[in-house]
Motif scaffolding. Structure first.
Motif, short mmCIF file in Angstrom:
data_model
loop_
_atom_site.label_atom_id
_atom_site.label_comp_id
_atom_site.label_asym_id
_atom_site.label_seq_id
_atom_site.Cartn_x
_atom_site.Cartn_y
_atom_site.Cartn_z
N GLN A 43 10.68 30.50 122.18
CA GLN A 43 9.37 31.01 121.77
C GLN A 43 8.61 29.94 120.99
O GLN A 43 7.40 29.77 121.17
N VAL A 44 9.32 29.20 120.14
CA VAL A 44 8.68 28.10 119.42
C VAL A 44 8.35 26.96 120.37
O VAL A 44 7.27 26.37 120.31
N ARG A 45 9.26 26.64 121.30
CA ARG A 45 8.98 25.57 122.27
C ARG A 45 7.77 25.92 123.13
O ARG A 45 6.93 25.05 123.41
N PRO A 77 12.31 27.79 112.01
CA PRO A 77 11.34 26.82 112.56
C PRO A 77 10.00 27.45 112.93
O PRO A 77 8.98 26.77 112.88
N ALA A 78 10.01 28.74 113.28
CA ALA A 78 8.73 29.40 113.58
C ALA A 78 7.89 29.53 112.32
O ALA A 78 6.66 29.39 112.37
N HIS A 79 8.52 29.80 111.19
CA HIS A 79 7.77 29.86 109.93
C HIS A 79 7.17 28.50 109.62
O HIS A 79 6.03 28.41 109.13
N ASN A 80 7.92 27.42 109.88
CA ASN A 80 7.36 26.09 109.65
C ASN A 80 6.14 25.84 110.53
O ASN A 80 5.11 25.34 110.05
N MET A 81 6.23 26.18 111.82
CA MET A 81 5.10 25.94 112.72
C MET A 81 3.92 26.86 112.38
O MET A 81 2.77 26.47 112.51
N LEU A 82 4.21 28.06 111.94
CA LEU A 82 3.14 28.94 111.49
C LEU A 82 2.46 28.34 110.26
O LEU A 82 1.23 28.41 110.10
N GLY A 83 3.26 27.72 109.40
CA GLY A 83 2.68 27.01 108.26
C GLY A 83 1.74 25.91 108.70
O GLY A 83 0.67 25.73 108.12
N ARG A 84 2.11 25.19 109.73
CA ARG A 84 1.24 24.12 110.24
C ARG A 84 -0.05 24.69 110.82
O ARG A 84 -1.12 24.08 110.69
N ALA A 104 7.39 27.62 102.55
CA ALA A 104 8.40 28.03 101.58
C ALA A 104 9.42 28.97 102.22
O ALA A 104 10.62 28.87 101.95
N THR A 105 8.95 29.86 103.08
CA THR A 105 9.87 30.75 103.78
C THR A 105 10.77 29.95 104.71
O THR A 105 11.99 30.18 104.76
N ALA A 106 10.17 29.00 105.44
CA ALA A 106 10.98 28.16 106.33
C ALA A 106 12.04 27.40 105.53
O ALA A 106 13.21 27.33 105.93
N ALA A 107 11.64 26.84 104.39
CA ALA A 107 12.58 26.09 103.55
C ALA A 107 13.69 27.00 103.03
O ALA A 107 14.87 26.63 103.04
N LEU A 112 14.51 22.15 107.61
CA LEU A 112 14.27 20.91 106.89
C LEU A 112 12.81 20.47 106.97
O LEU A 112 12.27 19.92 106.01
N TRP A 113 12.16 20.73 108.11
CA TRP A 113 10.74 20.39 108.22
C TRP A 113 9.90 21.26 107.28
O TRP A 113 8.92 20.78 106.69
N GLY A 114 10.26 22.51 107.13
CA GLY A 114 9.56 23.36 106.17
C GLY A 114 9.70 22.82 104.76
O GLY A 114 8.73 22.81 103.98
#
Length: 263
Positions: A43-45, A77-84, A104-107, A112-114
């Motif tokens: 889903q992220v890809r 990773p979806a939380h990180n991309m949503l952050g972006r 912060a949620t991703a972290a 690691l990217w979050g």
């Protein structure tokens, strides 16, 4: 229902314009199908493909929906991309507070990217007051788990003594780990340190590795260092750096490999 609606919207947009859309390559179609079946990494890809791909028209709103679907299932990773998406306005308005919350949620979930992206916002004071000690803690947390870009920033903090003891030897070790991990900034910084130590040949080798991926600021820094070296450096590498800058529409310093200003 959310997955069905997202797929239906993508299919409708691909049909617009009258002519049938070209078939997706098998590997891309497989990612889309697995995303529809609820596979969180795909889903992220698929969201990434919708953001920037030669295979489908860019659709940041749909990309954002796929990130939201995967994030709702707790996928870091979806939380990180949503952050972006929130950070850069992909598929919706810029919302720096929401970006920081998503990072912060991703972290917290171990991404690691979050951790790195939240560290960048914290270090630069983006959407929040700058907090260098907190930023260092975030970078160190990601670096200790193998994140190459975070290693480069731990190195910088350690080299400069920003809210930590200044330790050039430790900084050099972090730069080396970042370089070996594939970060072009780490490669540039490690090369710069090696050149300062008189290790020209290995420095040039690391700059060669960095040149292909480096962004304009790093390319300009490379040019400033390589040009004065003249024939004792790597003229072919200098020309590669300048060609990349020219392709980006950025003026070079106009210094020949002999260190003389070009006419």
């Amino acid at each position: 229902m959310r997955i069905f609606h997202a797929l239906k919207t993508v299919a409708t947009r691909r049909r617009r314009g009258g002519a049938a859309a070209p078939a997706l390559p098998d590997i891309i179609a497989e990612i889309r199908n697995r995303a529809a079946q609820g596979h969180l990494p795909d889903q992220v890809r698929w969201g990434d493909i919708l953001l920037d791909s030669i295979h489908v028209p860019p659709d940041p709103r749909q990309a954002r929906r796929w990130y939201e679907i995967a994030a709702s299932a707790g996928y870091a990773p979806a939380h990180n991309m949503l952050g972006r998406c929130h950070h850069f306005g992909w598929g919706g308005p810029v919302d720096l507070q929401a970006a920081a919350a998503s990072y912060a949620t991703a972290a917290r979930l171990g991404d690691l990217w979050g951790c790195y992206n939240l560290g960048i916002m914290t270090m630069r004071g983006i959407g929040m007051p700058a907090d260098l000690p907190r930023a260092l803690a975030l970078f160190r947390s990601a670096a200790d788990r193998g994140h190459a870009k975070s290693m480069n920033l731990v190195a910088r903090f350690t080299e400069e003594g920003w809210h930590t003891e200044r330790d050039p030897a430790a900084a050099l070790a972090w730069y080396r780990r970042s370089a070996e991990g594939g970060d072009y900034r780490g490669q540039h910084n490690y090369a710069s340190a090696l050149l300062a130590m008189g290790e020209r040949a290995p420095a040039l080798a690391w700059w060669r590795r960095a040149a292909g991926d480096a962004t304009s600021d790093v390319l300009l820094a490379m040019e400033r260092t390589l040009a004065p070296l003249g024939p004792d450096g790597d003229p072919a590498l200098l020309e590669q750096v300048r060609a990349r800058l020219a392709a980006l529409g950025i003026a070079t310093l106009g210094i020949t490999t002999l260190g003389i200003a070009a006419p």
